[in-house]
Design an enzyme around this catalytic site. Structure first.
Site, PDB file in Angstrom:
ATOM      1  N   SER A  98     -32.087 -49.011 -40.800  1.00  0.00           N
ATOM      2  CA  SER A  98     -32.377 -48.916 -39.365  1.00  0.00           C
ATOM      3  C   SER A  98     -33.858 -48.789 -39.026  1.00  0.00           C
ATOM      4  O   SER A  98     -34.214 -48.811 -37.843  1.00  0.00           O
ATOM      5  CB  SER A  98     -31.615 -47.736 -38.752  1.00  0.00           C
ATOM      6  N   LYS A 153     -35.341 -51.201 -36.606  1.00  0.00           N
ATOM      7  CA  LYS A 153     -35.371 -51.022 -35.151  1.00  0.00           C
ATOM      8  C   LYS A 153     -36.774 -50.762 -34.609  1.00  0.00           C
ATOM      9  O   LYS A 153     -36.981 -50.815 -33.388  1.00  0.00           O
ATOM     10  CB  LYS A 153     -34.427 -49.899 -34.734  1.00  0.00           C
ATOM     11  N   SER A 190     -30.329 -43.759 -33.337  1.00  0.00           N
ATOM     12  CA  SER A 190     -30.319 -45.048 -34.023  1.00  0.00           C
ATOM     13  C   SER A 190     -29.112 -45.902 -33.636  1.00  0.00           C
ATOM     14  O   SER A 190     -28.470 -46.536 -34.491  1.00  0.00           O
ATOM     15  CB  SER A 190     -30.343 -44.841 -35.544  1.00  0.00           C
ATOM     16  N   LYS A 193     -38.804 -43.538 -36.930  1.00  0.00           N
ATOM     17  CA  LYS A 193     -37.485 -44.126 -37.132  1.00  0.00           C
ATOM     18  C   LYS A 193     -36.988 -43.883 -38.547  1.00  0.00           C
ATOM     19  O   LYS A 193     -37.709 -44.087 -39.518  1.00  0.00           O
ATOM     20  CB  LYS A 193     -37.536 -45.639 -36.874  1.00  0.00           C
TER      21      LYS A 193
END
Length: 373
Positions: free
Chosen positions: A52, A55, A112, A216
């Protein structure tokens, strides 16, 4: 190109002390935001699955769409069946459920949310596939040569890879040019749907590391535990990237080690002339003088031990002839620490100065003659 060369020079100057810190993850990097200087690197170009952390690019393109006026924080997005089918980390969007860009950004940054990532992608590009094309195009623009995206979420897909270096590049681009993202990445706990959906940040550094600003997390069975962590202290913001950490806790420990090393060892220093630059006479100009100013590169990243021992040497031209372009090179300030040259900063024209026309010159000569008479 000049910026890239300057950054490379900084890497070469700063690279000698990186052995003072170690991380257990197989790939890691530490980058300073303002200069882009690399303070630590370990297997930084090996292609790995980012999970993730993907992202970061989705967020970057969303913030750029907001800046371009394509979206606003208040834009309402209707969730598609495709967005709701993502699985993994999500807020369980229902088909045709509506949320604002603001709410979806919060869900992506804090928990997320894959469903919200795809909903944003579809709102920007029409489909996730078209958005992925934009992701890869933007990666190419940023020089992310180790990267190929297959989706907007980081869910497992054959050929969906990047590197610690490339993640640092896109993370820097996001926090440098879109600082508003902090309103989401610094949230520890919040809620959506009028309090019905509780959110707790997957990035534990937000609560437990001083100065944490984002950014993130990511994890899958193959990618293991990944993280792009940002933090700021005393006006200096750092990006620490960890890929394929063995455990969730260890990726945070590795990131903290890198960030703490950076903050304890380096500082940003804004160079200003010890003596103000005198205006330079301009021949045949619509004004008689031009004011020199420091150009790009006046913010230096230095080891703290050297930051207080800097000396300046200025070399600058004595006269100019119009026309003069704004930003035209007029000289150089060389900054040294002992015998070592730390930086060569251009001195440039701070304004544009046009050339006098024949008529203006004639009037000026006549005026001078009349005054003399």
């Amino acid at each position: 190109m000049k910026k890239m060369l300057a950054a490379l020079c900084t890497v070469l100057i700063l690279g000698g002390t990186a052995g003072a810190v170690e991380v257990s993850a197989p790939s890691a990097i530490l980058m300073e935001k303002e200069t882009g200087a690399i303070l630590y690197a370990k297997d930084e170009h090996t292609q790995r699955e980012p999970a993730s952390v993907t992202k970061v690019m989705t967020l970057l393109l969303t913030m750029e769409a907001i800046d371009a006026g394509q979206l606003s924080y208040d834009t309402v997005i209707t969730a598609s069946a495709h967005a709701c089918s993502m699985g993994g980390s999500q807020i369980w969007l229902k088909e045709n459920e509506q949320m604002t860009v603001h709410e979806m950004l919060k869900a992506v940054c804090v928990v997320s949310a894959n469903d919200c990532s795809v909903a944003l992608a579809e709102a920007i590009a029409g489909s996730e596939e078209a958005f992925v094309e934009r992701m890869n195009a933007r990666a190419a623009e940023l020089g992310m040569k180790d990267t190929h995206f297959c989706n907007a979420t980081g869910l497992p897909a054959e050929g969906h890879v990047t590197s610690a270096y490339d993640i640092a590049i896109m993370s820097r681009e996001l926090i440098l040019n879109h600082p508003d993202i902090r309103q989401y990445t610094t949230i520890w706990m919040d809620s959506l749907r009028n309090g019905e959906s509780q959110l707790v940040n997957t990035n534990k550094l937000i609560r437990f590391y001083e100065g944490a600003t984002g950014l993130k997390t990511g994890s899958t069975d193959n990618a293991r535990y990944c993280l792009s962590a940002t933090a700021e202290r005393e006006g200096m913001e750092l990006v620490a990237v960890i890929l394929k950490g063995e455990t969730s806790a260890q990726r945070f420990e590795d990131a903290k080690a890198l960030l703490s090393y950076g903050f304890s060892t380096y500082t940003l220093k804004k160079v200003t002339p010890e003596t103000p630059f005198a205006p330079i006479p301009v021949e045949l100009g619509v004004q008689e003088t031009c004011q020199p100013v420091l150009g790009e590169g006046a913010t230096l990243l230095l080891e703290k031990a050297r930051a207080g021992k800097l000396e300046q040497k200025v070399e600058i031209i004595s006269r100019l002839t119009a026309p003069v372009a704004a930003g035209e090179l007029l000289g150089t300030m060389t900054v040294t620490a002992g015998e070592e040259v730390v930086a060569s900063i251009p001195i440039v024209a701070g304004e544009e100065i046009g050339r006098l026309t024949f008529g203006q010159v004639l009037r000026k000569v006549l005026k001078t003659a009349l005054l003399a008479g």
